[in-house]
Design an enzyme around this catalytic site. Structure first.
Site, PDB file in Angstrom:
ATOM      1  N   HIS A  14      -3.858  14.922 -17.711  1.00 31.76           N
ATOM      2  CA  HIS A  14      -4.767  15.714 -16.883  1.00 31.76           C
ATOM      3  C   HIS A  14      -4.032  16.757 -16.020  1.00 31.76           C
ATOM      4  CE1 HIS A  14      -8.040  13.604 -18.567  1.00 31.76           C
ATOM      5  NE2 HIS A  14      -7.416  12.458 -18.327  1.00 31.76           N
ATOM      6  N   ASP A  49       0.880  -1.157   0.000  1.00 29.79           N
ATOM      7  CA  ASP A  49       0.000   0.000   0.000  1.00 29.79           C
ATOM      8  C   ASP A  49       0.923   1.214   0.000  1.00 29.79           C
ATOM      9  OD1 ASP A  49      -1.636   2.112   0.563  1.00 29.79           O
ATOM     10  OD2 ASP A  49      -2.616   1.177   2.308  1.00 29.79           O
ATOM     11  N   TYR A 109      -7.298  14.712  -9.473  1.00 30.69           N
ATOM     12  CA  TYR A 109      -6.358  13.726 -10.022  1.00 30.69           C
ATOM     13  C   TYR A 109      -5.235  14.422 -10.807  1.00 30.69           C
ATOM     14  CZ  TYR A 109      -4.820  10.262 -13.506  1.00 30.69           C
ATOM     15  OH  TYR A 109      -4.076   9.459 -14.337  1.00 30.69           O
TER      16      TYR A 109
END
Ligand code: 15L
Length: 266
Positions: free
Chosen positions: A111, A49, A134
């Site tokens: 983006h 993680d 994002y």
């Protein structure tokens, strides 16, 4: 470059990349939060993680280079973006530096510059204009990369990826499509080219309708082999089925720009 780690290896891009990079480097270590469904017996997998620094330390230990695809790959709620893409990306660069990793190739995204109008073709020397939380996280990753390159000597390449798929699927993707093979070329430049210090490339194939001037990648020897135009008819047929979205159609980032957009109502 003997040992390479790919984070986010279970995702759509990671799955393609790890298959295409197989055998290129002596060790290819792959990581994701969950084990990829199609993990082959000869693939070295380590779960992590990215929001947990101790877990990131373990996966980066002993590698020469990292292709960092990990994180949340579309727009999401702030806590999700914060953990996966801000904290996760910081952990990755910090642990890589501390472990003596030489190179990081960071999967940035179109983006980060999504709010440039389609009427404007841009190179890499522009101010970021993120189109989403994002996109902001990708601009943050690019900034982190610059910091670790300039302050600590990590060699960093940020690839502002358009859309990786086997073919372009609509009108916007005719401009921003990146074939998996061309992605491999860009990643290998980032991992291997002797003159990389800190660079930004556009992750785009040789598309006639590209929004981006990719001269910086060309300078490092990038010679894309795929052309979106070959798929124009098919992509435009799909486009004809899509609902009209004038805001999306105005900007590079497409629907990421129109999502939550209310600037005209203030
Ligand atoms: C991205 O950055 C996403 O990861 C991908 O899923 C696509 O949405 C792509 O951009 C795109 O702009 O098409």
């Amino acid at each position: 470059m003997k040992s390479v780690l790919i984070t986010g290896a279970a995702g759509k891009v990671g799955t393609r990349l790890r298959k295409l990079l197989k055998g290129v480097y002596a060790e290819l270590r792959i990581s994701d939060i969950d084990k990829p469904a199609d993990l082959a017996p000869d693939e070295a997998f380590a779960a992590a993680d990215l929001a947990d620094y101790a877990q990131v330390e373990k996966i980066v230990a002993g590698v020469d280079g990292i292709v960092h695809l990990g994180g949340f790959s579309v727009e999401g709620p702030w806590p999700t973006i914060l953990n996966a893409n801000i904290v996760g990306c910081y952990n990755l660069f910090e642990a890589a530096y501390r472990a003596g990793v030489k190179r990081v190739v960071f999967a940035s995204s179109n983006h980060a510059i999504g709010f440039y109008p389609r009427s404007q073709r841009i190179g890499v020397d522009v101010t970021v204009r993120p189109d989403s939380r994002y996109g902001v996280s990708k601009a943050f990753g690019e900034a982190l990369g610059a910091l670790y390159a300039d302050k600590h000597g990590l060699r960093v390449t940020c690839i502002r990826i358009g859309h990786v798929l086997d073919k372009p699927v609509d009108k916007r993707r005719l401009s921003i499509w990146l074939s998996p093979d061309d992605l491999v070329q860009l990643v290998r430049i980032g991992l291997e080219h002797p003159d990389i210090h800190y660079e930004i490339f556009y992750g785009v194939s040789d598309n006639a309708a590209s929004f981006w001037d990719n001269a910086n990648a060309t300078r490092f020897g990038y010679r894309p082999q795929s052309r979106a135009e070959h798929f124009r008819q098919e992509a435009m047929a799909t486009e004809a089925e899509l609902p009209a979205d004038p805001i999306a159609e105005r900007y590079h980032g497409g629907p990421f720009c129109s999502d939550e957009y209310d600037a005209d109502h203030r």
